[in-house]
Design an enzyme around this catalytic site. Structure first.
Site, PDB file in Angstrom:
ATOM      1  N   LYS A 112     -20.715   3.505   6.303  1.00 57.25           N
ATOM      2  CA  LYS A 112     -19.784   4.066   7.286  1.00 57.25           C
ATOM      3  C   LYS A 112     -19.831   3.257   8.578  1.00 57.25           C
ATOM      4  O   LYS A 112     -18.812   2.940   9.163  1.00 57.25           O
ATOM      5  CB  LYS A 112     -20.156   5.528   7.533  1.00 57.25           C
ATOM      6  CG  LYS A 112     -19.027   6.452   7.777  1.00 57.25           C
ATOM      7  CD  LYS A 112     -17.962   6.473   6.702  1.00 57.25           C
ATOM      8  CE  LYS A 112     -18.467   6.659   5.313  1.00 57.25           C
ATOM      9  NZ  LYS A 112     -17.496   6.671   4.260  1.00 57.25           N
ATOM     10  N   GLU A 166     -18.110  -0.176   8.011  1.00 53.38           N
ATOM     11  CA  GLU A 166     -16.664  -0.205   7.768  1.00 53.38           C
ATOM     12  C   GLU A 166     -15.840   0.162   8.995  1.00 53.38           C
ATOM     13  O   GLU A 166     -14.727  -0.330   9.141  1.00 53.38           O
ATOM     14  CB  GLU A 166     -16.254   0.614   6.537  1.00 53.38           C
ATOM     15  CG  GLU A 166     -16.374   2.106   6.638  1.00 53.38           C
ATOM     16  CD  GLU A 166     -15.890   2.807   5.368  1.00 53.38           C
ATOM     17  OE1 GLU A 166     -16.505   3.801   4.991  1.00 53.38           O
ATOM     18  OE2 GLU A 166     -14.896   2.365   4.767  1.00 53.38           O
ATOM     19  N   HIS A 207     -41.371  -3.989   0.570  1.00 51.80           N
ATOM     20  CA  HIS A 207     -41.174  -4.983  -0.497  1.00 51.80           C
ATOM     21  C   HIS A 207     -40.181  -6.061  -0.071  1.00 51.80           C
ATOM     22  O   HIS A 207     -39.622  -6.760  -0.916  1.00 51.80           O
ATOM     23  CB  HIS A 207     -40.699  -4.279  -1.776  1.00 51.80           C
ATOM     24  CG  HIS A 207     -41.708  -3.327  -2.322  1.00 51.80           C
ATOM     25  ND1 HIS A 207     -42.888  -3.739  -2.899  1.00 51.80           N
ATOM     26  CD2 HIS A 207     -41.753  -1.971  -2.322  1.00 51.80           C
ATOM     27  CE1 HIS A 207     -43.596  -2.681  -3.257  1.00 51.80           C
ATOM     28  NE2 HIS A 207     -42.931  -1.593  -2.915  1.00 51.80           N
ATOM     29  N   LYS A 214      -6.892   2.963   2.050  1.00 55.33           N
ATOM     30  CA  LYS A 214      -7.430   4.288   1.730  1.00 55.33           C
ATOM     31  C   LYS A 214      -7.663   4.462   0.245  1.00 55.33           C
ATOM     32  O   LYS A 214      -8.697   4.924  -0.180  1.00 55.33           O
ATOM     33  CB  LYS A 214      -6.477   5.370   2.240  1.00 55.33           C
ATOM     34  CG  LYS A 214      -6.924   6.796   1.938  1.00 55.33           C
ATOM     35  CD  LYS A 214      -8.174   7.141   2.713  1.00 55.33           C
ATOM     36  CE  LYS A 214      -8.708   8.525   2.393  1.00 55.33           C
ATOM     37  NZ  LYS A 214     -10.112   8.654   2.826  1.00 55.33           N
ATOM     38  N   GLU A 273     -24.927   5.354   2.412  1.00 47.57           N
ATOM     39  CA  GLU A 273     -23.645   5.862   2.929  1.00 47.57           C
ATOM     40  C   GLU A 273     -23.578   5.706   4.459  1.00 47.57           C
ATOM     41  O   GLU A 273     -22.532   5.348   5.002  1.00 47.57           O
ATOM     42  CB  GLU A 273     -23.484   7.331   2.491  1.00 47.57           C
ATOM     43  CG  GLU A 273     -22.326   8.094   3.113  1.00 47.57           C
ATOM     44  CD  GLU A 273     -20.944   7.556   2.775  1.00 47.57           C
ATOM     45  OE1 GLU A 273     -20.828   6.545   2.075  1.00 47.57           O
ATOM     46  OE2 GLU A 273     -19.957   8.132   3.273  1.00 47.57           O
ATOM     47  N   TRP A 298      -0.390  -4.130   2.218  1.00 49.66           N
ATOM     48  CA  TRP A 298      -1.778  -4.525   2.477  1.00 49.66           C
ATOM     49  C   TRP A 298      -1.991  -5.760   1.616  1.00 49.66           C
ATOM     50  O   TRP A 298      -1.979  -5.674   0.385  1.00 49.66           O
ATOM     51  CB  TRP A 298      -2.710  -3.376   2.085  1.00 49.66           C
ATOM     52  CG  TRP A 298      -4.144  -3.594   2.392  1.00 49.66           C
ATOM     53  CD1 TRP A 298      -4.747  -3.531   3.607  1.00 49.66           C
ATOM     54  CD2 TRP A 298      -5.187  -3.870   1.453  1.00 49.66           C
ATOM     55  NE1 TRP A 298      -6.093  -3.757   3.491  1.00 49.66           N
ATOM     56  CE2 TRP A 298      -6.391  -3.966   2.179  1.00 49.66           C
ATOM     57  CE3 TRP A 298      -5.223  -4.046   0.058  1.00 49.66           C
ATOM     58  CZ2 TRP A 298      -7.618  -4.234   1.574  1.00 49.66           C
ATOM     59  CZ3 TRP A 298      -6.437  -4.315  -0.540  1.00 49.66           C
ATOM     60  CH2 TRP A 298      -7.616  -4.406   0.212  1.00 49.66           C
ATOM     61  N   CYS A 308       0.778  -1.201   0.000  1.00 52.37           N
ATOM     62  CA  CYS A 308       0.000   0.000   0.000  1.00 52.37           C
ATOM     63  C   CYS A 308       0.834   1.287   0.000  1.00 52.37           C
ATOM     64  O   CYS A 308       0.477   2.232  -0.654  1.00 52.37           O
ATOM     65  CB  CYS A 308      -0.862  -0.064   1.240  1.00 52.37           C
ATOM     66  SG  CYS A 308      -2.161   1.081   1.253  1.00 52.37           S
ATOM     67  N   ASN A 359       3.842  -1.673  -5.407  1.00 49.32           N
ATOM     68  CA  ASN A 359       2.394  -1.515  -5.245  1.00 49.32           C
ATOM     69  C   ASN A 359       1.745  -1.955  -6.547  1.00 49.32           C
ATOM     70  O   ASN A 359       2.267  -1.662  -7.621  1.00 49.32           O
ATOM     71  CB  ASN A 359       2.024  -0.040  -5.015  1.00 49.32           C
ATOM     72  CG  ASN A 359       2.143   0.360  -3.569  1.00 49.32           C
ATOM     73  OD1 ASN A 359       2.448  -0.476  -2.722  1.00 49.32           O
ATOM     74  ND2 ASN A 359       1.903   1.613  -3.287  1.00 49.32           N
ATOM     75  N   GLY A 360       0.574  -2.597  -6.441  1.00 51.14           N
ATOM     76  CA  GLY A 360      -0.108  -3.041  -7.650  1.00 51.14           C
ATOM     77  C   GLY A 360      -0.198  -4.555  -7.677  1.00 51.14           C
ATOM     78  O   GLY A 360       0.050  -5.218  -6.660  1.00 51.14           O
ATOM     79  N   ARG A 373      -3.446   4.853   5.220  1.00 52.37           N
ATOM     80  CA  ARG A 373      -3.954   4.088   4.082  1.00 52.37           C
ATOM     81  C   ARG A 373      -4.280   2.645   4.459  1.00 52.37           C
ATOM     82  O   ARG A 373      -4.912   1.941   3.693  1.00 52.37           O
ATOM     83  CB  ARG A 373      -2.929   4.094   2.952  1.00 52.37           C
ATOM     84  CG  ARG A 373      -2.514   5.483   2.526  1.00 52.37           C
ATOM     85  CD  ARG A 373      -1.331   5.428   1.607  1.00 52.37           C
ATOM     86  NE  ARG A 373      -1.731   4.902   0.326  1.00 52.37           N
ATOM     87  CZ  ARG A 373      -2.023   5.651  -0.724  1.00 52.37           C
ATOM     88  NH1 ARG A 373      -1.944   6.947  -0.637  1.00 52.37           N
ATOM     89  NH2 ARG A 373      -2.378   5.107  -1.858  1.00 52.37           N
TER      90      ARG A 373
HETATM   91  C1  F6R Z   1     -15.627   4.497   2.208  1.00 54.44           C
HETATM   92  C2  F6R Z   1     -14.537   4.808   1.285  1.00 54.44           C
HETATM   93  C3  F6R Z   1     -14.494   4.108  -0.018  1.00 54.44           C
HETATM   94  C4  F6R Z   1     -14.049   5.075  -1.133  1.00 54.44           C
HETATM   95  C5  F6R Z   1     -13.857   4.314  -2.445  1.00 54.44           C
HETATM   96  C6  F6R Z   1     -13.507   5.254  -3.590  1.00 54.44           C
HETATM   97  O1  F6R Z   1     -15.546   5.262   3.368  1.00 54.44           O
HETATM   98  O2  F6R Z   1     -13.672   5.599   1.590  1.00 54.44           O
HETATM   99  O3  F6R Z   1     -15.708   3.513  -0.333  1.00 54.44           O
HETATM  100  O4  F6R Z   1     -15.020   6.069  -1.267  1.00 54.44           O
HETATM  101  O5  F6R Z   1     -12.848   3.369  -2.284  1.00 54.44           O
HETATM  102  O6  F6R Z   1     -12.344   5.977  -3.320  1.00 54.44           O
HETATM  103  P1  F6R Z   1     -11.981   7.267  -4.142  1.00 54.44           P
HETATM  104  O7  F6R Z   1     -13.010   8.321  -3.807  1.00 54.44           O
HETATM  105  O8  F6R Z   1     -10.609   7.647  -3.703  1.00 54.44           O
HETATM  106  O9  F6R Z   1     -12.057   6.908  -5.599  1.00 54.44           O
END
Ligand code: F6R
Length: 603
Positions: A480, A483, A499, A598, A476, A75, A2, A101-102, A27
């Protein structure tokens, strides 16, 4: 993935690598490692599972000398969380060291072939094929060997390579995974995230796909000369500023986030907005008949609200999809469609891949991005920065509010190009100006929300629901909570309850309902009655002054009144605080929830 960091200069590399990795801790990662080289001595190599911050004292006790080094926080994607799978990885003779990374997609076939050729592998990772391939091609010049090795590779990578066999250099290369060079005085750094560089230098260069940089103690070389850009973020902005967690700090920054997104862009007299990043495509946008909004996770929920805003006020049909679906289905597209990509990081692999496909198809591509100079920001035809500043907590909060504010401005921009009159434009624009103050008032509810969180902390399941602009907010809110607290939560449209999900509702599953003043308030009340009739417990977000709602539950969180389309910007704040307080009460690692990263730079 990461986090990647590399240093070459005059100072001791090791402490710089440690602090660089710590700056990228937000991250998320599960293990870390370093390689530091000094003259022709045996390289210092250290790889460990766990968190750097917990082992920092021990690490510094190693007293590692050497002014060239690379580090990585991992990660896990391929292979479990073990010391051996942590980076750097090395060749058969422990002479070539790589952090990556990748994902190397064809690693299995490469590994089989390399084993046949006599190479010995010690990890389960995809990355380990890289040092072995480089070893295979090495004839005295490291960059040449890296270049040849990468020709065999399919997948994504941001890599740093170093070796005592061609000393005093770091070779950096990228494809679809960010790498940024930091140009200091008598030193160079390279990292996957600008957060790791800003305490050393603000002169940076973004490495492009297929580029290779060679860093030496006092010079660097890339295939193409590029002008440095300047990071405007402050290292202080990336500190906790006395808050217990970055997430709380970032939620508390909601008013500034809205203000920063809208500053200098609202033209009250004219009921319009100025989005400089769209100037070059404004004539093209006038001809557009349809939009597709593409994003992942939280950003996707922002896009869903953007759809409702744009359709209602600008009259343009909008389709929304998650990036990972969009690219693999067969969307019907033509040149009268523009594609808008919403992403905090601008580095999300799925979103970038979808964006690149759309570019290939010749569509106009627009980015709504937070990170300046990110791949998305650089590659889209035009775009708008959300200016939310660094978001360090893994769970996105303030960036979502920046995205919603930007989508509201985009709505006015597109609306004023079409049928929206000055009066309507003025109404939205002046309310956007008031919004930071209203967010401030919403945040004052934090102590009440904390009490409600205490009351509900031990429930194992939650249901979130809302209608119209608040349907995506329900999703959302549930995302939140799950997660960061690891509690199961789901969200639905209020009208969908009967439904199916209503079968679940009883006193064991609290329902968090978004029921602010809106044209569909009465419809939402009917849905809430359905919950009460099944003995469901309700936590309701409602508009200040709504006394009737108190008949349904004692747990009401009030938000100030604003326009229907802007209400989600306020109603999200209590949901964020609710999730935050529950996660803290349950002792979770709020800023770095398990299993999450992140910015998701792998597909
Ligand atoms: C949830 C969260 C993720 C990001 C998603 C997209 O809290 O942070 O769902 O929103 O991984 O990330 P971005 O906006 O960086 O493309």
């Amino acid at each position: 993935m990461c986090g990647i960091i590399g240093y070459i200069g005059k100072k001791d590399a090791f402490p710089i690598l440690i602090s660089g990795l710590k700056r990228m801790e937000y991250r998320g990662y599960d293990s870390y490692g370093f390689c530091v080289l000094k003259d022709k001595e045996t390289p210092f190599l250290y790889k460990k599972t766990g968190k750097i911050s917990e082992a920092e004292e021990t690490l510094l006790d190693f007293k590692v000398e050497g002014s060239l080094g690379i580090g990585h926080s991992r990660w896990a994607t391929h292979g479990g969380v073990t010391d051996a799978n942590a980076h750097p990885h090395f060749d058969c003779h422990k002479n070539i060291f790589v952090v990556h990374n990748g994902i190397i997609e064809n690693y299995k076939e490469l590994k089989e072939k390399l084993i046949e050729e006599g190479h010995t592998f010690v990890s389960q990772t995809d990355t380990e094929v890289l040092p072995h391939l480089i070893e295979k091609y090495f004839e005295g010049n490291l960059e040449e060997a890296v270049r040849k090795a990468l020709k065999d590779v399919r997948g994504t990578y941001g890599i740093l390579v170093t070796s005592n066999a061609d000393p005093d250099k770091i070779v950096a290369a990228r494809f679809s995974s960010p790498l940024i060079l930091g140009l200091g005085k008598d030193e160079f750094l390279v990292a996957s995230d600008p957060a790791a560089l800003i305490t050393h230098t603000r002169q940076i260069i973004h490495l492009e796909d297929n580029e290779l940089a060679i860093l030496k103690p006092n010079k660097f070389f890339i295939l193409k000369e590029k002008a440095p850009t300047f990071i405007t973020w402050d290292s202080e902005e990336a500190e906790k500023k006395g808050y217990a967690h970055f997430m709380l700090k970032e939620i508390m920054e909601s008013p500034e986030t809205i203000q920063n997104a809208t500053r200098g862009r609202l033209i009250i007299e004219d009921g319009s907005v100025k989005l400089g990043g769209l100037d070059s495509v404004s004539e093209q946008l006038k001809q557009i008949k349809r939009l597709v909004l593409v994003a992942c996770g939280t950003a996707n929920y922002a896009a869903r609200i953007g759809k409702y805003m744009i359709e209602e006020y600008a009259g343009i049909p909008v389709e929304v999809d998650v990036a990972s679906e969009f690219r693999y289905r067969s969307p019907i597209l033509d040149k009268t469609t523009a594609a808008v990509f919403v992403s905090q990081s601008g580095e999300t692999a799925d979103t970038l891949a979808a964006m690149r496909e759309m570019k290939k198809k010749g569509l106009l591509t627009i980015g709504i991005t937070n990170v300046v100079g990110s791949s998305q920001a650089r590659e889209t035809d035009a775009g708008v920065y959300t200016r939310s500043g660094p978001e360090i907590a893994v769970a996105s909060t303030k960036a979502f509010l920046g995205q919603l504010s930007t989508l509201a401005m985009l709505t006015v921009y597109l609306g004023r190009q079409r049928g929206m009159d000055v009066t309507e434009g003025k109404k939205i624009v002046s309310e956007l100006l008031r919004l930071p103050g209203l967010a401030e008032k919403t945040l004052e509810r934090a102590p009440e929300i904390e009490k409600i969180a205490e009351k509900y902390q031990n429930f194992k399941n939650f249901w979130f629901m809302g209608r119209k602009y608040h349907f995506p907010i329900a999703l959302e809110g549930a995302l939140k909570l799950k997660e960061i607290s690891y509690i199961h939560a789901e969200g639905s449209a209020g009208g969908e309850l009967k439904h199916g999900p209503l079968a679940l509702i009883d006193e064991n599953i609290p329902v968090v309902a978004l029921c602010p003043d809106s044209p569909i308030y009465d419809k939402m009340i009917s849905n809430l009655e359905e919950v009460v009739a099944r003995k469901g417990k309700l936590i309701i977000i409602a508009t200040e002054g709504d006394k009737q709602i108190k008949e349904l539950t004692e747990d009401v969180i009030y938000i100030p009144k604003t326009l229907d389309l802007l209400t989600p910007i306020l109603s999200t704040i209590p949901l964020y605080l609710f999730a935050y307080y529950i996660a803290v009460l349950l002792g979770r690692d709020v800023d770095k929830p398990r299993n999450l990263a992140k910015s998701v730079t792998v597909e």
